[in-house]
Scaffold this active site. Sequence first.
Site, short mmCIF file in Angstrom:
data_model
loop_
_atom_site.label_atom_id
_atom_site.label_comp_id
_atom_site.label_asym_id
_atom_site.label_seq_id
_atom_site.Cartn_x
_atom_site.Cartn_y
_atom_site.Cartn_z
N THR A 72 51.87 -40.58 -52.67
CA THR A 72 51.67 -39.35 -53.46
C THR A 72 50.21 -38.94 -53.43
O THR A 72 49.88 -37.76 -53.21
CB THR A 72 52.13 -39.58 -54.92
OG1 THR A 72 53.51 -39.92 -54.92
CG2 THR A 72 51.90 -38.35 -55.78
N SER A 199 52.85 -44.95 -47.11
CA SER A 199 52.92 -45.72 -48.36
C SER A 199 53.44 -47.12 -48.06
O SER A 199 54.49 -47.27 -47.44
CB SER A 199 53.85 -45.00 -49.33
OG SER A 199 53.97 -45.75 -50.51
N HIS A 201 54.80 -49.53 -49.90
CA HIS A 201 56.03 -50.10 -50.48
C HIS A 201 57.30 -49.59 -49.81
O HIS A 201 58.39 -50.09 -50.08
CB HIS A 201 56.06 -49.88 -52.00
CG HIS A 201 56.41 -48.51 -52.46
ND1 HIS A 201 57.66 -48.18 -52.91
CD2 HIS A 201 55.67 -47.38 -52.55
CE1 HIS A 201 57.67 -46.89 -53.27
NE2 HIS A 201 56.47 -46.38 -53.06
N CYS A 325 63.29 -39.76 -57.69
CA CYS A 325 62.60 -38.96 -58.72
C CYS A 325 63.56 -37.99 -59.39
O CYS A 325 63.36 -37.64 -60.54
CB CYS A 325 61.46 -38.16 -58.10
SG CYS A 325 60.58 -39.07 -56.86
N1 PLP Z 1 56.66 -38.77 -49.66
C1 PLP Z 1 57.91 -39.18 -49.40
C2 PLP Z 1 58.66 -38.56 -48.27
C3 PLP Z 1 58.49 -40.19 -50.17
O1 PLP Z 1 59.73 -40.57 -49.91
C4 PLP Z 1 57.74 -40.75 -51.23
C5 PLP Z 1 58.34 -41.77 -52.11
O2 PLP Z 1 59.42 -41.61 -52.64
C6 PLP Z 1 56.43 -40.30 -51.44
C7 PLP Z 1 55.92 -39.31 -50.64
C8 PLP Z 1 55.57 -40.88 -52.51
O3 PLP Z 1 55.09 -42.16 -52.17
P1 PLP Z 1 54.58 -43.15 -53.30
O4 PLP Z 1 55.80 -43.75 -53.94
O5 PLP Z 1 53.75 -44.19 -52.59
O6 PLP Z 1 53.77 -42.37 -54.26
#
Ligand code: PLP
Length: 404
Positions: A72, A199, A201, A325
Amino acid sequence: MKGIYFDHAATTPTRPEVVAAMLPYYQEKWGNPSSLHSSGRESAAGMEAAREQVAALLGALPEEIVFTGSGTEADNQALVGTSVARERKGNHIITSAIEHHAVLHTAEFLQNRGLAVTYLPVDSTGMVDPADVRAAITKSTILVSIMHANNEIGTVQPIKEIGAICKEREVLFHTDAVQTVGHLPVNVREMNIDLLSLSAHKFYGPKGVGALFVRKGVRIAPLIHGGGHERGRRSSTENVPGIVGLGEAARLAAQDMQWEITHSAQLRDRLIEGALAHVPDSMLTGHPTQRLPNNASICVRYVEGESMLLSLDFEGIFASSGSACTSGSLEASHVLLAIGLPHDVAHGSLRLTVGRGNTMEEVDHFLGVFPGIVERLRAMSPISAERPASDFEGTPDAHDHAHE
Ligand code: PLP
């Protein structure tokens, strides 16, 4: 964790090798990487080794990797950082209607401050048309941000082609590759990418650490101001254990990628075929072939996604409806609406995302219980009353409904 975990797009388990690589940076090598003494240098060395591992996974240079606190944050940094750095060049950015909220809400934030934003539509499989990108670019366009693969429906975009258009028109190209890095080959040079978010995780690394690739020569304004860490691009004392974990996850991902693609795709295909064949009025969402190897996403009519999730959870099966989310809220997914599904169909979405630890036995177990769950829910649900009587007899070939 006990149970069958089919929610790898939400997060993945941290690999034991990753935890083992991180532990010394909590227990012994905990110096501040900015300190000049040997304890600090030891930490800094671990972090720089990780930077090389992440760069190697992307075909990038180590100095092009900026560690962040999440995917994010990397997305926010890409959009806000370029719009601030290029404010004299122009005030228009282009993105798509199916981006993750980390991009969409950042674009809306910028829009509320005067930036012009074009949200490109997608077709019924979730594809962005590169010709639409070309047509949307104006003299004031400073950035195009199109995700590599969608987190809900798994559609993989023609990133290389879009990147080539941006390169030709001298517009920066950012891709949110949070769902693909570590799962599909990514080469920032070959794919004409200027900025890329990832990311840890999502590919068996720790939570709360990510990175933004920033191509050499591209200037971005920092989001986080302070002591000038990360070459002035992201201040704050670095999360060294997390970064070391990200590096190890990147190394392991490169090593195991081919095996994992094959393994996941076999499970995914069986999930899709089995679910569509045994659940009447179900359809695949996303592209039939250009999709993440681990993503089986479907919509089941006359039933709520949330009810399916809870029933599956009761059976020890963990899945998702829309993105992590949006589940928990009753809003239909913006992605499913953007591919043209009506609200009632979008409400019946189920996303199954497999990973390295899943087995064919688990898939078969799911396929054994899922049709019964849907039948039970439909029998109880008020929305199934909308279903035409003939539908209750079952559809002879559910594949016919795959793209209705
Ligand atoms: N972008 C996409 C396509 C994602 O699937 C996610 C996570 O759900 C994110 C961004 C956000 O990543 P993070 O969980 O590391 O903030």
